[in-house]
Design a protein around this motif. Structure first.
Motif, short mmCIF file in Angstrom:
data_model
loop_
_atom_site.label_atom_id
_atom_site.label_comp_id
_atom_site.label_asym_id
_atom_site.label_seq_id
_atom_site.Cartn_x
_atom_site.Cartn_y
_atom_site.Cartn_z
N LEU A 106 10.37 -10.54 4.87
CA LEU A 106 8.81 -9.84 4.68
C LEU A 106 9.63 -7.99 4.65
O LEU A 106 10.30 -7.51 5.17
N ARG A 107 8.34 -7.29 3.63
CA ARG A 107 8.62 -5.92 2.94
C ARG A 107 8.44 -5.61 2.93
O ARG A 107 6.79 -5.97 3.30
N GLY A 108 8.15 -4.43 2.87
CA GLY A 108 7.19 -2.83 2.16
C GLY A 108 7.68 -2.86 1.20
O GLY A 108 8.68 -2.70 0.28
N ALA A 109 6.31 -2.19 0.12
CA ALA A 109 6.37 -1.76 -1.76
C ALA A 109 6.95 -0.40 -1.02
O ALA A 109 6.39 0.20 0.11
N GLY A 110 7.87 0.50 -2.09
CA GLY A 110 7.93 1.65 -2.08
C GLY A 110 8.78 2.07 -1.21
O GLY A 110 10.05 1.41 -1.40
N ASP A 111 8.30 3.34 -0.81
CA ASP A 111 10.24 4.15 0.11
C ASP A 111 9.77 3.56 1.50
O ASP A 111 10.21 4.49 2.11
N ALA A 112 8.65 3.14 1.94
CA ALA A 112 8.69 2.75 3.07
C ALA A 112 8.26 1.35 3.76
O ALA A 112 7.89 0.41 2.36
N PHE A 113 9.17 1.00 4.98
CA PHE A 113 8.93 -0.75 5.25
C PHE A 113 7.55 -0.60 5.83
O PHE A 113 6.30 -1.20 4.88
N CYS A 114 7.23 0.58 6.79
CA CYS A 114 5.67 0.12 7.30
C CYS A 114 5.27 1.38 8.57
O CYS A 114 6.05 0.96 8.97
N ALA A 115 3.75 2.26 7.69
CA ALA A 115 3.91 3.12 8.58
C ALA A 115 2.98 2.52 9.88
O ALA A 115 2.72 2.80 10.74
N GLY A 116 2.55 1.27 10.18
CA GLY A 116 1.72 0.52 11.39
C GLY A 116 0.11 1.38 11.31
O GLY A 116 0.11 0.60 9.76
N ALA A 117 -0.25 0.54 11.99
CA ALA A 117 -1.95 1.30 11.74
C ALA A 117 -2.48 2.39 11.58
O ALA A 117 -1.68 3.44 11.06
N ASP A 118 -3.55 1.93 9.52
CA ASP A 118 -3.95 3.07 9.27
C ASP A 118 -4.71 3.83 10.23
O ASP A 118 -5.16 3.32 10.68
N ARG A 166 0.92 -0.92 -0.14
CA ARG A 166 0.14 -0.26 -0.37
C ARG A 166 1.24 1.03 0.10
O ARG A 166 0.72 2.32 0.73
N PRO A 167 1.76 1.38 -1.11
CA PRO A 167 2.43 2.30 -0.96
C PRO A 167 1.95 4.07 -0.54
O PRO A 167 2.90 4.59 -0.40
N ALA A 168 1.18 4.50 -1.38
CA ALA A 168 0.22 5.63 -1.20
C ALA A 168 0.44 5.75 0.37
O ALA A 168 -0.17 7.60 0.63
N SER A 169 0.11 4.74 0.78
CA SER A 169 -0.15 5.18 2.19
C SER A 169 1.30 4.96 2.76
O SER A 169 0.99 4.16 4.50
N ARG A 170 2.08 4.39 2.92
CA ARG A 170 2.87 4.19 3.29
C ARG A 170 2.81 2.88 4.07
O ARG A 170 3.50 2.51 5.32
N ASN A 171 2.12 2.01 3.01
CA ASN A 171 2.23 0.51 3.98
C ASN A 171 1.50 0.45 5.14
O ASN A 171 1.96 -0.71 6.10
N ALA A 172 0.89 1.50 5.52
CA ALA A 172 -0.41 1.50 6.37
C ALA A 172 -1.47 -0.02 7.19
O ALA A 172 -2.09 -0.05 4.95
N LEU A 173 -2.34 -0.66 7.44
CA LEU A 173 -2.52 -1.50 7.50
C LEU A 173 -3.86 -1.27 8.45
O LEU A 173 -4.05 -0.80 9.18
N ARG A 174 -4.73 -2.13 7.28
CA ARG A 174 -6.60 -1.97 8.38
C ARG A 174 -6.29 -3.37 8.46
O ARG A 174 -5.58 -4.31 8.82
N PRO A 175 -7.56 -3.70 9.18
CA PRO A 175 -8.26 -5.04 9.36
C PRO A 175 -6.91 -6.45 8.34
O PRO A 175 -7.09 -7.54 8.80
N ASP A 176 -8.21 -6.28 7.57
CA ASP A 176 -7.39 -7.15 6.16
C ASP A 176 -6.68 -7.64 6.53
O ASP A 176 -5.90 -8.65 5.65
N ASP A 177 -5.81 -6.58 6.38
CA ASP A 177 -4.27 -6.52 5.82
C ASP A 177 -3.58 -7.17 7.25
O ASP A 177 -2.69 -8.34 6.81
N LEU A 178 -4.16 -6.67 8.14
CA LEU A 178 -3.50 -7.68 9.40
C LEU A 178 -3.84 -9.44 9.19
O LEU A 178 -2.99 -9.62 9.29
N SER A 179 -5.01 -9.59 9.09
CA SER A 179 -5.72 -10.74 8.08
C SER A 179 -5.09 -11.58 7.11
O SER A 179 -4.11 -13.02 7.86
N ALA A 180 -4.27 -11.15 6.35
CA ALA A 180 -3.65 -11.45 5.21
C ALA A 180 -2.31 -11.84 5.78
O ALA A 180 -2.17 -12.70 5.31
N LEU A 181 -1.95 -11.45 6.19
CA LEU A 181 -0.31 -11.05 6.15
C LEU A 181 -0.66 -12.00 7.70
O LEU A 181 0.82 -12.58 6.99
#
Length: 231
Positions: free
Chosen positions: A46-58, A17-32
């Motif tokens: 485990l990696r993040g797309a784009g220029d961030a690893f993960c911004a945490g919770a959306d 989810r590079p547009a949100s710096r890979n911030a996670l929603r409930p469905d993303d947590l389940s899929a992960l």
């Protein structure tokens, strides 16, 4: 979204989810959780797309939650799935890791940074804290003093500071190369080593399990050991 790809003994899991710096929603947590728990490869990267690893919770999701505790538990379950997975989880951090992104990285077996990696727990700035297992894992990894300084100050650590405090174990240009190198090990030995190092039971129980697992590996790899003796 979470993308997976199996490649040469490594399952590559990308938070995409590079547009949100890979911030996670409930469905993303389940899929992960599913992507890691169902990995057949001996190593998961485990990696993040784009220029961030993960911004945490959306935070858009957080602001609208009916049950914040349920969302916290979902993050905790995902971090636990990473920590308890049969596969060795190598986390490649390139760019910012914030909040829950730091917490998911803490659950991994190896945290490998690029020179561009940065780390922060900014929740205190707007009235939150790391509730995806971070308050338990941070002091185990960094020590209590460093963990409190990091979490309470909200300061951002660059890759070198993260290395000094134990938050990461290496700084490399391409963390995937570390995952590939780990995957060269014997899969059963990798699984056993992970279980034994992560065993939180008392010393006597750990030592008994260690001795038993060692005996099983000696039996399973008797021919390889004999070949090494003659090398």
């Amino acid at each position: 979204m979470i993308r997976t790809r199996d490649d040469d003994g490594v399952r590559v899991v990308t938070i995409d989810r590079p547009a949100s710096r890979n911030a996670l929603r409930p469905d993303d947590l389940s899929a992960l959780r599913t992507a890691v728990a169902e990995a057949d490869a001996p190593v998961t990267y485990l990696r993040g797309a784009g220029d961030a690893f993960c911004a945490g919770a959306d935070l858009d999701v957080v602001a609208a939650l009916d049950d914040p505790a349920e969302f916290a538990r979902a993050g905790q379950h995902t971090a636990t799935a990473i920590a308890d997975a049969e596969t060795v989880v190598v986390c490649g951090i390139d760019g910012p890791a914030r909040g829950g992104g730091v917490e998911l990285a803490l659950a991994a077996d190896l945290r490998i940074a690029t020179p561009a990696a940065t780390f922060g727990e900014p929740g205190v700035e707007f009235g939150l804290f790391g509730a995806w297992g971070g308050t338990a894992r941070l002091p185990r990894v960094m020590g209590e003093g460093e963990a409190l300084d990091f979490a309470l100050s909200g300061r951002v650590l660059d890759a070198e500071a993260a290395l000094r405090t134990g938050l990461v174990s290496r700084i490399v240009d391409d963390p995937r190369t570390v995952a590939d190198a780990v995957a060269e090990g014997a899969p059963d030995a990798l699984r056993v080593t992970k279980r034994r190092v992560r065993d939180r039971r008392d010393a006597e129980a750990q030592e008994a399990a260690e001795a038993s697992a060692f005996a099983d590996l000696v039996e399973a790899h008797a021919d390889d050991i004999a070949a090494m003796r003659g090398a």
